[in-house]
Motif scaffolding. Structure first.
Motif, PDB file in Angstrom:
ATOM      1  N   MET A   1      27.696  37.902  54.482  1.00 28.11           N
ATOM      2  CA  MET A   1      27.639  38.268  53.077  1.00 28.11           C
ATOM      3  C   MET A   1      26.332  39.023  52.847  1.00 28.11           C
ATOM      4  O   MET A   1      25.261  38.525  53.174  1.00 28.11           O
ATOM      5  CB  MET A   1      27.695  36.993  52.213  1.00 28.11           C
ATOM      6  CG  MET A   1      27.541  37.244  50.736  1.00 28.11           C
ATOM      7  SD  MET A   1      27.637  35.759  49.721  1.00 28.11           S
ATOM      8  CE  MET A   1      29.382  35.590  49.559  1.00 28.11           C
ATOM      9  N   ASN A   2      26.436  40.217  52.297  1.00 29.22           N
ATOM     10  CA  ASN A   2      25.229  40.977  52.011  1.00 29.22           C
ATOM     11  C   ASN A   2      24.783  40.754  50.561  1.00 29.22           C
ATOM     12  O   ASN A   2      25.425  40.013  49.807  1.00 29.22           O
ATOM     13  CB  ASN A   2      25.431  42.467  52.320  1.00 29.22           C
ATOM     14  CG  ASN A   2      26.491  43.115  51.447  1.00 29.22           C
ATOM     15  OD1 ASN A   2      26.744  42.685  50.336  1.00 29.22           O
ATOM     16  ND2 ASN A   2      27.123  44.158  51.958  1.00 29.22           N
ATOM     17  N   ASN A   3      23.692  41.398  50.186  1.00 28.64           N
ATOM     18  CA  ASN A   3      23.099  41.185  48.867  1.00 28.64           C
ATOM     19  C   ASN A   3      24.064  41.552  47.735  1.00 28.64           C
ATOM     20  O   ASN A   3      24.183  40.829  46.746  1.00 28.64           O
ATOM     21  CB  ASN A   3      21.803  41.994  48.753  1.00 28.64           C
ATOM     22  CG  ASN A   3      21.025  41.654  47.512  1.00 28.64           C
ATOM     23  OD1 ASN A   3      21.017  40.515  47.064  1.00 28.64           O
ATOM     24  ND2 ASN A   3      20.361  42.646  46.943  1.00 28.64           N
ATOM     25  N   LYS A   4      24.772  42.673  47.891  1.00 27.50           N
ATOM     26  CA  LYS A   4      25.691  43.114  46.837  1.00 27.50           C
ATOM     27  C   LYS A   4      26.838  42.126  46.663  1.00 27.50           C
ATOM     28  O   LYS A   4      27.222  41.784  45.541  1.00 27.50           O
ATOM     29  CB  LYS A   4      26.222  44.507  47.169  1.00 27.50           C
ATOM     30  CG  LYS A   4      27.038  45.113  46.067  1.00 27.50           C
ATOM     31  CD  LYS A   4      27.441  46.534  46.386  1.00 27.50           C
ATOM     32  CE  LYS A   4      28.233  47.122  45.238  1.00 27.50           C
ATOM     33  NZ  LYS A   4      28.614  48.504  45.505  1.00 27.50           N
ATOM     34  N   GLU A   5      27.404  41.665  47.771  1.00 31.43           N
ATOM     35  CA  GLU A   5      28.496  40.694  47.714  1.00 31.43           C
ATOM     36  C   GLU A   5      28.018  39.379  47.097  1.00 31.43           C
ATOM     37  O   GLU A   5      28.725  38.765  46.287  1.00 31.43           O
ATOM     38  CB  GLU A   5      29.040  40.426  49.113  1.00 31.43           C
ATOM     39  CG  GLU A   5      29.739  41.607  49.739  1.00 31.43           C
ATOM     40  CD  GLU A   5      30.033  41.425  51.208  1.00 31.43           C
ATOM     41  OE1 GLU A   5      30.884  42.160  51.719  1.00 31.43           O
ATOM     42  OE2 GLU A   5      29.411  40.552  51.851  1.00 31.43           O
ATOM     43  N   PHE A   6      26.815  38.947  47.470  1.00 32.25           N
ATOM     44  CA  PHE A   6      26.247  37.711  46.919  1.00 32.25           C
ATOM     45  C   PHE A   6      26.063  37.836  45.408  1.00 32.25           C
ATOM     46  O   PHE A   6      26.425  36.939  44.644  1.00 32.25           O
ATOM     47  CB  PHE A   6      24.918  37.392  47.605  1.00 32.25           C
ATOM     48  CG  PHE A   6      24.237  36.172  47.070  1.00 32.25           C
ATOM     49  CD1 PHE A   6      24.727  34.904  47.335  1.00 32.25           C
ATOM     50  CD2 PHE A   6      23.102  36.281  46.285  1.00 32.25           C
ATOM     51  CE1 PHE A   6      24.115  33.770  46.837  1.00 32.25           C
ATOM     52  CE2 PHE A   6      22.469  35.160  45.780  1.00 32.25           C
ATOM     53  CZ  PHE A   6      22.980  33.904  46.062  1.00 32.25           C
ATOM     54  N   THR A   7      25.482  38.958  44.985  1.00 29.23           N
ATOM     55  CA  THR A   7      25.246  39.180  43.556  1.00 29.23           C
ATOM     56  C   THR A   7      26.551  39.210  42.778  1.00 29.23           C
ATOM     57  O   THR A   7      26.661  38.609  41.707  1.00 29.23           O
ATOM     58  CB  THR A   7      24.480  40.502  43.339  1.00 29.23           C
ATOM     59  OG1 THR A   7      23.254  40.461  44.080  1.00 29.23           O
ATOM     60  CG2 THR A   7      24.154  40.730  41.878  1.00 29.23           C
ATOM     61  N   THR A   8      27.563  39.877  43.310  1.00 26.31           N
ATOM     62  CA  THR A   8      28.867  39.954  42.648  1.00 26.31           C
ATOM     63  C   THR A   8      29.505  38.571  42.527  1.00 26.31           C
ATOM     64  O   THR A   8      29.995  38.196  41.459  1.00 26.31           O
ATOM     65  CB  THR A   8      29.804  40.904  43.415  1.00 26.31           C
ATOM     66  OG1 THR A   8      29.181  42.182  43.532  1.00 26.31           O
ATOM     67  CG2 THR A   8      31.138  41.051  42.715  1.00 26.31           C
ATOM     68  N   GLU A   9      29.496  37.811  43.615  1.00 20.61           N
ATOM     69  CA  GLU A   9      30.080  36.467  43.606  1.00 20.61           C
ATOM     70  C   GLU A   9      29.361  35.562  42.611  1.00 20.61           C
ATOM     71  O   GLU A   9      29.992  34.836  41.841  1.00 20.61           O
ATOM     72  CB  GLU A   9      30.019  35.864  45.013  1.00 20.61           C
ATOM     73  CG  GLU A   9      30.563  34.453  45.123  1.00 20.61           C
ATOM     74  CD  GLU A   9      32.060  34.361  44.901  1.00 20.61           C
ATOM     75  OE1 GLU A   9      32.514  33.288  44.440  1.00 20.61           O
ATOM     76  OE2 GLU A   9      32.783  35.331  45.189  1.00 20.61           O
ATOM     77  N   GLN A  12      30.138  36.451  38.963  1.00 18.79           N
ATOM     78  CA  GLN A  12      31.462  35.982  38.553  1.00 18.79           C
ATOM     79  C   GLN A  12      31.440  34.490  38.254  1.00 18.79           C
ATOM     80  O   GLN A  12      32.046  34.034  37.286  1.00 18.79           O
ATOM     81  CB  GLN A  12      32.488  36.284  39.640  1.00 18.79           C
ATOM     82  CG  GLN A  12      32.815  37.750  39.764  1.00 18.79           C
ATOM     83  CD  GLN A  12      33.725  38.058  40.943  1.00 18.79           C
ATOM     84  OE1 GLN A  12      34.035  37.175  41.744  1.00 18.79           O
ATOM     85  NE2 GLN A  12      34.146  39.308  41.063  1.00 18.79           N
ATOM     86  N   SER A  18      26.643  41.850  36.609  1.00 16.14           N
ATOM     87  CA  SER A  18      26.003  41.982  37.919  1.00 16.14           C
ATOM     88  C   SER A  18      24.542  42.383  37.769  1.00 16.14           C
ATOM     89  O   SER A  18      23.686  41.953  38.541  1.00 16.14           O
ATOM     90  CB  SER A  18      26.730  43.018  38.773  1.00 16.14           C
ATOM     91  OG  SER A  18      27.995  42.550  39.132  1.00 16.14           O
TER      92      SER A  18
END
Length: 90
Positions: A1-9, A12, A18
């Motif tokens: 999981m990268n930073n963008k995916e972590f922030t999006t999750e 939500q 975001s």
């Protein structure tokens, strides 16, 4: 999981945008780094503790040339997971 995916999750789960979540994460990490730079340890309950430790100078030997070198002292970041986190991975 990268930073963008972590922030999006996380955004939500929290029900925030975001951008707001990214700013919150940035503030958290900034404060964490500042405390560690000031020589303090940081403990996050249920996650673990971060601490800056000083490694002493030492003599190292190059195995090929047998040359001895002095390695200067340095600061290293240490992380110790909490018992709760350790139990989840047994």
């Amino acid at each position: 999981m990268n930073n963008k995916e972590f922030t999006t999750e996380l955004s939500q789960r929290l029900g925030t945008s975001s951008k707001e979540t990214a700013q919150t994460i940035e503030s958290l990490l900034s404060e964490l780094v500042e405390e560690l730079q000031n020589g303090k340890s940081v403990t996050i309950q249920g996650f673990g503790s971060f601490e800056v430790k000083k490694k002493a100078e030492r003599i190292s030997v190059n195995p090929t040339t047998k040359e001895r070198m002095l390695v200067p002292p340095k600061l290293v970041l240490s992380y110790k997971p909490s018992n709760i986190l350790k139990e989840k991975f047994k």
